[in-house]
Scaffold this motif. Structure first.
Motif, mmCIF file in Angstrom:
data_model
loop_
_atom_site.group_PDB
_atom_site.id
_atom_site.type_symbol
_atom_site.label_atom_id
_atom_site.label_comp_id
_atom_site.label_asym_id
_atom_site.label_seq_id
_atom_site.Cartn_x
_atom_site.Cartn_y
_atom_site.Cartn_z
ATOM 1 N N SER A 293 37.888 36.438 44.213
ATOM 2 C CA SER A 293 38.320 36.904 42.887
ATOM 3 C C SER A 293 38.705 35.738 41.996
ATOM 4 C CB SER A 293 39.504 37.862 43.025
ATOM 5 O OG SER A 293 39.122 39.011 43.724
ATOM 6 N N SER A 294 39.399 34.780 42.571
ATOM 7 C CA SER A 294 39.802 33.593 41.825
ATOM 8 C C SER A 294 38.587 32.815 41.343
ATOM 9 C CB SER A 294 40.684 32.712 42.712
ATOM 10 O OG SER A 294 40.988 31.500 42.081
ATOM 11 N N ALA A 295 37.630 32.609 42.235
ATOM 12 C CA ALA A 295 36.413 31.879 41.862
ATOM 13 C C ALA A 295 35.626 32.648 40.813
ATOM 14 C CB ALA A 295 35.543 31.639 43.100
ATOM 15 N N ALA A 296 35.520 33.958 40.967
ATOM 16 C CA ALA A 296 34.784 34.769 39.992
ATOM 17 C C ALA A 296 35.463 34.744 38.625
ATOM 18 C CB ALA A 296 34.660 36.204 40.494
ATOM 19 N N HIS A 297 36.777 34.826 38.634
ATOM 20 C CA HIS A 297 37.503 34.805 37.366
ATOM 21 C C HIS A 297 37.359 33.453 36.683
ATOM 22 C CE1 HIS A 297 41.014 35.257 34.669
ATOM 23 N NE2 HIS A 297 40.514 36.471 34.594
ATOM 24 N N GLY A 298 37.499 32.394 37.445
ATOM 25 C CA GLY A 298 37.326 31.051 36.883
ATOM 26 C C GLY A 298 35.911 30.829 36.379
ATOM 27 N N TYR A 299 34.934 31.303 37.145
ATOM 28 C CA TYR A 299 33.544 31.141 36.742
ATOM 29 C C TYR A 299 33.239 31.958 35.487
ATOM 30 C CZ TYR A 299 28.516 30.566 36.985
ATOM 31 O OH TYR A 299 27.214 30.270 36.686
#
Length: 178
Positions: free
Chosen positions: A68-74
């Motif tokens: 989720s963190s990676a998706a949000h940052g991306y």
């Protein structure tokens, strides 16, 4: 002094010096989002009739938070790319890494599940403790965000109570569903 600043001062909002302890808005957002995510994930773990397996459950919560963190940052990277040039830069990597509070917010829930792995308590107790902890933490983050924005204690506690309401809704939904 601008007319807007004068208007705000007249309404009782004093100008504040930047605090060295003031978290960035993104950290507050990600932290609160992470607590809500952790609560929802942990509540979903405690399914009636399932065999408790807190080790893989803790790993699942952690990996979901990382994803989720990676998706949000991306998503921030894509939005920035669409609004400016398309070149990859170090600042875009920073956008992804700036989502670390989301992952950090799930760590207490993961630790409580790992305590169940160690046999300190049952997984259902770990789930209940994590939901309670996250609900209280939502109050704290909401009140802290309001205080850093310059609100007084009554208003900050009201903001914290509204954030805490999200955790209470998850707890009530968990109780009703199960």
């Amino acid at each position: 002094m601008s007319e807007r600043a004068d208007h705000l001062r007249r309404r009782g909002v004093a100008a504040r010096l930047p605090s060295p302890h003031r978290p960035p808005e993104r950290s507050l957002f990600s932290g609160i989002y992470g607590l809500v995510l952790a609560s929802a994930l942990v509540a979903a773990l405690d399914a009636t009739g399932d065999t408790a397996d807190p080790g893989p459950d803790a790993l699942w919560v952690l990996l979901t938070a990382l994803a989720s963190s990676a998706a949000h940052g991306y998503a921030h990277v894509i939005a920035q790319r669409a609004s400016v040039d398309g070149a990859a830069t170090v600042s875009r990597l920073r956008l992804v890494l700036a989502e670390w509070p989301l992952v950090a917010a799930v760590l207490p829930a993961v630790a409580m599940l790992l305590a169940a792995v160690a046999g300190w308590w049952a997984e259902s107790t770990a789930v209940d403790a994590a939901l309670l902890f996250n609900t209280v933490a939502l109050f704290g983050w909401g009140a802290w965000a309001a205080r850093t924005a310059g609100h007084g204690w009554p208003s900050s506690c009201g903001a914290g109570a509204l954030d805490m309401l999200i955790g209470l809704v998850i707890i009530i939904a968990n109780a009703l569903i199960k």
